[in-house]
Write a protein that holds these residues in place. Structure first.
Motif, PDB file in Angstrom:
ATOM      1  N   GLU A   1      -0.010  -1.298  -0.214  1.00  0.00           N
ATOM      2  CA  GLU A   1      -0.051   0.302   0.320  1.00  0.00           C
ATOM      3  C   GLU A   1       0.777   1.340   0.231  1.00  0.00           C
ATOM      4  OE1 GLU A   1      -2.126  -0.462   3.665  1.00  0.00           O
ATOM      5  OE2 GLU A   1      -3.263  -1.933   2.869  1.00  0.00           O
TER       6      GLU A   1
ATOM      7  N   ALA B   1       0.781   5.134   1.637  1.00  0.00           N
ATOM      8  CA  ALA B   1       0.170   5.499   3.052  1.00  0.00           C
ATOM      9  C   ALA B   1       0.960   7.185   3.730  1.00  0.00           C
ATOM     10  CB  ALA B   1      -0.489   5.010   4.161  1.00  0.00           C
TER      11      ALA B   1
ATOM     12  N   ARG C   1       1.274   7.944   6.334  1.00  0.00           N
ATOM     13  CA  ARG C   1       2.120   7.115   7.820  1.00  0.00           C
ATOM     14  C   ARG C   1       3.795   6.746   7.213  1.00  0.00           C
ATOM     15  NH1 ARG C   1      -1.584   2.578   6.822  1.00  0.00           N
ATOM     16  NH2 ARG C   1       0.217   0.759   7.247  1.00  0.00           N
TER      17      ARG C   1
END
Length: 185
Positions: free
Chosen positions: A97, A99, A101
């Motif tokens: 993924e 993201a 973060r």
């Protein structure tokens, strides 16, 4: 346990890369973008200990979500194949993924500061090319690591929680030492 379908990928260098590799384990790494300073720091650790990795029966294969043309500027001298996946087909298949973060996790901030300083110095001295200002696929990718057996079974996997969360060389070597040995014929 997941099994990876046999396939042949084409490295930026033009080399054909079989996954799985019937002769050795494959450490399939998913990195971020061409010239990513955080990724480059990690790849330098792989290069420094590449002989140990090979001696352990592991083939390094590194995937980036950048086009081959962008990667070609950053891959000369790397001893392992680098795969361009600008459409993120392998990323989707393996569940890797992107993201926020990746850069917002406080655990990566020290690394980011260190790589900005090192990369700036290396770019200024002409030893490294800087990353694109707007990298293909964005800057928010998360790393992931997979150890794939000779038969295609995924023996171990790690999905990074931030941009510098991946297996160390020591972890790869430890995982390889516990992998099933090939059957002697």
């Amino acid at each position: 346990m997941r099994v990876v379908d046999a396939r042949e990928l084409s490295a930026v260098s033009g080399e054909a890369v079989a996954i799985p590799d019937p002769e050795r384990l494959v450490h399939l790494q998913f990195r971020r973008f061409a010239g990513c300073p955080v990724c480059n720091l990690h790849l330098r650790s792989i290069v420094r200990r590449y002989d140990e990795i090979e001696a352990a029966g592991v083939r390094e294969v590194v995937v980036f979500h950048s086009p081959a043309e962008e990667l070609a500027e950053h891959t000369p001298g790397l001893p392992f194949p680098v795969i361009a996946d600008p459409d993120k087909l392998l990323y989707v298949e393996f569940g890797v993924e992107s993201a926020a973060r990746s850069l917002l996790d406080p655990r990566v901030w020290g690394t980011i500061l260190r790589v900005v300083a090192v990369t700036t110095w290396r770019v200024l001295r002409g030893r490294e090319r800087g990353p694109a200002t707007k990298p293909h696929g964005g800057r928010l990718g998360l790393p992931a690591d997979f150890l794939i057996g000779r038969d295609g079974r995924v023996l171990a996997a790690k999905y990074g929680e931030h941009a510098y969360d991946q297996w160390s060389v020591d972890e790869v070597l430890d995982l390889a030492s516990h992998a099933p040995k090939p059957v002697q014929k």
